[in-house]
Design a protein around this motif. Structure first.
Motif, PDB file in Angstrom:
ATOM      1  N   PHE A  76      64.746  46.897  62.942  1.00  0.00           N
ATOM      2  CA  PHE A  76      65.847  46.673  62.012  1.00  0.00           C
ATOM      3  C   PHE A  76      65.721  45.387  61.201  1.00  0.00           C
ATOM      4  O   PHE A  76      66.601  45.087  60.408  1.00  0.00           O
ATOM      5  CB  PHE A  76      67.169  46.691  62.788  1.00  0.00           C
ATOM      6  CG  PHE A  76      67.354  47.967  63.547  1.00  0.00           C
ATOM      7  CD1 PHE A  76      67.834  49.105  62.914  1.00  0.00           C
ATOM      8  CD2 PHE A  76      66.999  48.062  64.879  1.00  0.00           C
ATOM      9  CE1 PHE A  76      67.965  50.301  63.609  1.00  0.00           C
ATOM     10  CE2 PHE A  76      67.133  49.250  65.578  1.00  0.00           C
ATOM     11  CZ  PHE A  76      67.621  50.372  64.941  1.00  0.00           C
ATOM     12  N   TYR A  77      64.625  44.621  61.411  1.00  0.00           N
ATOM     13  CA  TYR A  77      64.507  43.391  60.630  1.00  0.00           C
ATOM     14  C   TYR A  77      63.079  42.924  60.334  1.00  0.00           C
ATOM     15  O   TYR A  77      62.893  42.022  59.513  1.00  0.00           O
ATOM     16  CB  TYR A  77      65.269  42.242  61.317  1.00  0.00           C
ATOM     17  CG  TYR A  77      64.530  41.609  62.471  1.00  0.00           C
ATOM     18  CD1 TYR A  77      63.693  40.505  62.259  1.00  0.00           C
ATOM     19  CD2 TYR A  77      64.656  42.096  63.761  1.00  0.00           C
ATOM     20  CE1 TYR A  77      63.009  39.928  63.317  1.00  0.00           C
ATOM     21  CE2 TYR A  77      63.977  41.528  64.811  1.00  0.00           C
ATOM     22  CZ  TYR A  77      63.155  40.439  64.580  1.00  0.00           C
ATOM     23  OH  TYR A  77      62.480  39.879  65.628  1.00  0.00           O
ATOM     24  N   ILE A 117      62.508  49.359  56.873  1.00  0.00           N
ATOM     25  CA  ILE A 117      63.413  48.462  57.593  1.00  0.00           C
ATOM     26  C   ILE A 117      64.770  48.395  56.890  1.00  0.00           C
ATOM     27  O   ILE A 117      65.823  48.453  57.538  1.00  0.00           O
ATOM     28  CB  ILE A 117      62.796  47.047  57.735  1.00  0.00           C
ATOM     29  CG1 ILE A 117      61.524  47.100  58.591  1.00  0.00           C
ATOM     30  CG2 ILE A 117      63.818  46.042  58.270  1.00  0.00           C
ATOM     31  CD1 ILE A 117      61.740  47.476  60.043  1.00  0.00           C
ATOM     32  N   HIS A 120      66.545  51.668  57.540  1.00  0.00           N
ATOM     33  CA  HIS A 120      66.841  51.785  58.967  1.00  0.00           C
ATOM     34  C   HIS A 120      68.033  50.905  59.331  1.00  0.00           C
ATOM     35  O   HIS A 120      68.929  51.323  60.079  1.00  0.00           O
ATOM     36  CB  HIS A 120      65.587  51.384  59.765  1.00  0.00           C
ATOM     37  CG  HIS A 120      65.404  52.152  61.009  1.00  0.00           C
ATOM     38  ND1 HIS A 120      65.070  51.570  62.193  1.00  0.00           N
ATOM     39  CD2 HIS A 120      65.511  53.475  61.270  1.00  0.00           C
ATOM     40  CE1 HIS A 120      64.979  52.486  63.123  1.00  0.00           C
ATOM     41  NE2 HIS A 120      65.233  53.650  62.593  1.00  0.00           N
ATOM     42  N   ARG A 121      68.051  49.687  58.798  1.00  0.00           N
ATOM     43  CA  ARG A 121      69.182  48.788  59.058  1.00  0.00           C
ATOM     44  C   ARG A 121      70.459  49.330  58.415  1.00  0.00           C
ATOM     45  O   ARG A 121      71.544  49.263  58.991  1.00  0.00           O
ATOM     46  CB  ARG A 121      68.873  47.381  58.556  1.00  0.00           C
ATOM     47  CG  ARG A 121      69.981  46.395  58.905  1.00  0.00           C
ATOM     48  CD  ARG A 121      69.635  44.951  58.607  1.00  0.00           C
ATOM     49  NE  ARG A 121      69.026  44.777  57.326  1.00  0.00           N
ATOM     50  CZ  ARG A 121      67.868  44.134  57.129  1.00  0.00           C
ATOM     51  NH1 ARG A 121      67.230  43.614  58.147  1.00  0.00           N
ATOM     52  NH2 ARG A 121      67.376  44.011  55.931  1.00  0.00           N
ATOM     53  N   LYS A 122      70.317  49.892  57.217  1.00  0.00           N
ATOM     54  CA  LYS A 122      71.484  50.478  56.539  1.00  0.00           C
ATOM     55  C   LYS A 122      72.079  51.606  57.386  1.00  0.00           C
ATOM     56  O   LYS A 122      73.302  51.724  57.507  1.00  0.00           O
ATOM     57  CB  LYS A 122      71.061  50.998  55.159  1.00  0.00           C
ATOM     58  CG  LYS A 122      72.199  51.521  54.330  1.00  0.00           C
ATOM     59  CD  LYS A 122      71.709  51.940  52.946  1.00  0.00           C
ATOM     60  CE  LYS A 122      72.863  52.467  52.117  1.00  0.00           C
ATOM     61  NZ  LYS A 122      72.414  52.890  50.784  1.00  0.00           N
ATOM     62  N   LEU A 124      71.822  51.888  60.670  1.00  0.00           N
ATOM     63  CA  LEU A 124      72.433  51.264  61.850  1.00  0.00           C
ATOM     64  C   LEU A 124      73.820  50.708  61.529  1.00  0.00           C
ATOM     65  O   LEU A 124      74.725  50.753  62.356  1.00  0.00           O
ATOM     66  CB  LEU A 124      71.530  50.134  62.370  1.00  0.00           C
ATOM     67  CG  LEU A 124      72.047  49.366  63.580  1.00  0.00           C
ATOM     68  CD1 LEU A 124      72.086  50.250  64.814  1.00  0.00           C
ATOM     69  CD2 LEU A 124      71.184  48.139  63.829  1.00  0.00           C
ATOM     70  N   GLU A 125      73.984  50.213  60.320  1.00  0.00           N
ATOM     71  CA  GLU A 125      75.257  49.613  59.914  1.00  0.00           C
ATOM     72  C   GLU A 125      76.217  50.623  59.281  1.00  0.00           C
ATOM     73  O   GLU A 125      77.269  50.253  58.782  1.00  0.00           O
ATOM     74  CB  GLU A 125      74.979  48.459  58.946  1.00  0.00           C
ATOM     75  CG  GLU A 125      74.211  47.319  59.594  1.00  0.00           C
ATOM     76  CD  GLU A 125      73.684  46.277  58.619  1.00  0.00           C
ATOM     77  OE1 GLU A 125      73.717  46.524  57.392  1.00  0.00           O
ATOM     78  OE2 GLU A 125      73.245  45.217  59.090  1.00  0.00           O
TER      79      GLU A 125
END
Length: 174
Positions: A76-77, A117, A120-122, A124-125
């Protein structure tokens, strides 16, 4: 009886995912007896990792969930964990005669580790994940972790993966 023969989180899983970055590369080589693991067992493709963990293997007529691995925070980062920036020689895949290098990403990442990434982070949020996060918490830390609720939710691991399964004070080293 159990659903999963291994635990979803372990130091070996971290090394599996971070094999392209130091010091994890060196630790992975040490764990494998002085060389990288067999190329076909390395983390080389998001599609292969997904199918192995989800039980939707392309190579099998049946589903299996024996290769579950929890995603590590780097998903995620940290785009560089997906890239072979050190140009390691991981070897060649048996079936495809293709050299293992950067992780093969899904088409929606457009060949970019940074884009992977970011998206993927988007995800997750997202609202969807926020609305369902409590279900994951119940599986991992809560009332669906053990006992009848774990059985009902297909969440039973091999007994030795549970804390307290072995009285470590009674273990004797030879």
């Amino acid at each position: 009886p159990f659903h999963y023969g291994t635990h979803y989180s372990s130091p070996a899983i971290v090394l599996h995912y971070l094999v392209r970055l130091q010091p994890f590369s060196s630790h992975g080589v040490q764990m494998q007896g002085g060389m990288f693991d067999h190329p076909d067992r390395l983390f080389y493709s998001m599609a292969k990792a997904w199918s192995a963990s989800s039980g939707l293997s392309e190579e099998s007529d049946h589903t299996t969930t024996q290769d579950i691995k929890e995603l590590i925070p780097e998903f995620f980062y940290l785009p560089s964990f997906l890239e072979n920036v050190n140009d390691y020689d991981f070897g060649t895949l048996m079936d495809m005669e293709e050299r293992v290098g950067d992780v093969v990403l899904p088409p929606w990442a457009k060949g970019s580790a940074r884009e992977f990434i970011r998206l993927h982070r988007k995800a997750l949020e997202s609202d969807h994940v926020s609305e369902h996060l409590h279900q994951w918490i119940d599986l991992i830390f809560g009332h669906n972790q053990r006992g009848p609720n774990a059985e009902k939710h297909c969440n039973v691991f091999y007994y030795l993966t549970y804390e307290g399964a072995v009285d470590l004070d009674c273990v004797q080293n030879e």
